[in-house]
Design a protein around this motif. Structure first.
Motif, short mmCIF file in Angstrom:
data_model
loop_
_atom_site.label_atom_id
_atom_site.label_comp_id
_atom_site.label_asym_id
_atom_site.label_seq_id
_atom_site.Cartn_x
_atom_site.Cartn_y
_atom_site.Cartn_z
N HIS A 62 0.82 -1.21 0.00
CA HIS A 62 0.00 0.00 0.00
C HIS A 62 0.85 1.26 0.00
O HIS A 62 0.41 2.30 -0.52
CB HIS A 62 -0.94 -0.01 1.21
CG HIS A 62 -2.06 -1.00 1.07
ND1 HIS A 62 -3.07 -0.84 0.14
CD2 HIS A 62 -2.33 -2.14 1.74
CE1 HIS A 62 -3.91 -1.86 0.24
NE2 HIS A 62 -3.49 -2.66 1.19
N THR B 242 1.56 1.85 -3.63
CA THR B 242 0.38 2.42 -4.27
C THR B 242 0.21 3.88 -3.89
O THR B 242 -0.12 4.73 -4.72
CB THR B 242 -0.87 1.63 -3.88
OG1 THR B 242 -0.68 0.25 -4.19
CG2 THR B 242 -2.08 2.17 -4.61
N ARG C 235 2.57 6.17 -5.76
CA ARG C 235 2.17 6.36 -7.17
C ARG C 235 1.11 7.44 -7.28
O ARG C 235 1.12 8.25 -8.20
CB ARG C 235 1.66 5.05 -7.73
CG ARG C 235 2.75 4.03 -8.02
CD ARG C 235 2.15 2.73 -8.52
NE ARG C 235 3.17 1.74 -8.83
CZ ARG C 235 2.93 0.49 -9.16
NH1 ARG C 235 1.67 0.08 -9.24
NH2 ARG C 235 3.90 -0.36 -9.43
#
Length: 281
Positions: A274, A277, A280
């Motif tokens: 996570h 993520t 990003r």
């Protein structure tokens, strides 16, 4: 968390923090190389925060608290909205602890990882496939709600509250529930794999939350997660210490070390995924 303002290191933010809390604005101030960063938990409070920041920067008097409740009184409705999974998990542990005090071994037998009973004067131990086949699907997870003393309960609930609030506030109750279930299952199954059937505690989940929060804070600083490095060192050091013979010598035997390790690995894996993520986005 939403980034609101970058404040130089040398600026004293105590008055601003006090004003924000007085107006019930959930926030966090972190420090890094750039300075002090003000984070806001609820974007709906952005305008009120901006007004307080403006008054603080111009040296105006800060407004008094808007809440009518007395100082130190807990707003349980607000806590329940913000941390439903953490509070529900904590409450369930307390209820189970009270039930053990009333009904004793019957509760332990009902929540142990495998069915337990007495056959011809000896302890009869079932297996997880036996439990699942008979519809007792709760058993792989239920040992996390068992605690065997006040100190065991208090310390586990303290870490659950400390880390769980961050996860729910920043990632929502769904993420918190997922971590509790997955870390709980991993810790229980890891402990069961050693041949132990009578164990319990939320500590495997606590270590899972520690791993998740720590990696999120390290790999995705903009996520708003924070944990003091000395706390990480202390908890990891404690886990290693309880794995040694010295722990048993000084009276800390029978610690579910494999549950700690299993939960921690789950938390680290989820934190790594996570945080990648989050960076990003």
């Amino acid at each position: 968390m939403y980034r609101v303002l970058l404040i130089p290191h040398e600026i004293d933010t105590r008055e601003l923090r006090q004003a924000l809390w007085a107006q019930r604005i959930s926030h966090r101030i972190t420090q890094d190389e750039e300075g002090q960063t003000l984070w806001l938990a609820d974007l709906k409070q952005r305008d009120a925060t901006a007004e307080l920041v403006r008054r603080w920067q111009q040296g105006e008097a800060m407004p008094p608290p808007t809440a009518s409740r007395s100082r130190g009184q807990v707003d349980w409705a607000l806590l329940l909205r913000q941390h439903p999974v953490t509070l529900a998990t904590l409450a369930l542990c307390v209820v189970v602890f009270a039930a053990i005090a009333v009904w004793g071994d019957m509760v332990l037998a009902w929540l142990a990882i495998v069915p337990l009973g007495i056959s011809q004067g000896a302890l009869a131990v079932g297996t997880i496939p036996d439990a699942l086949a008979s519809g007792q699907v709760w058993r792989p997870l239920s040992p996390i709600f068992l605690h065997f003393g006040w100190m065991h309960l208090v310390f586990n609930m303290m870490w659950l509250w400390y880390f769980g609030r961050q996860v729910e506030r920043l990632n929502g109750p769904g993420r918190m529930l997922f971590i509790v279930v997955l870390a709980g299952l991993a810790g229980n199954l890891a402990q069961y794999a050693t041949g132990t059937v009578l164990f319990g505690g939320m500590s495997g989940v606590d270590f899972g939350l520690l791993g998740y929060v720590w990696l999120m804070s390290r790999r995705a600083p903009s996520s708003g997660f924070f944990v003091p490095q000395m706390l990480v060192v202390f908890m990891l050091g404690w886990m290693i210490f309880t794995m040694t013979d010295l722990a048993g010598f000084v009276g800390f035997g029978n610690v579910a070390n494999e549950a700690h390790l299993g939960g921690l690995l789950v938390g680290l894996l989820l934190g790594w995924y996570h945080s990648r993520t989050s960076r990003r986005h």
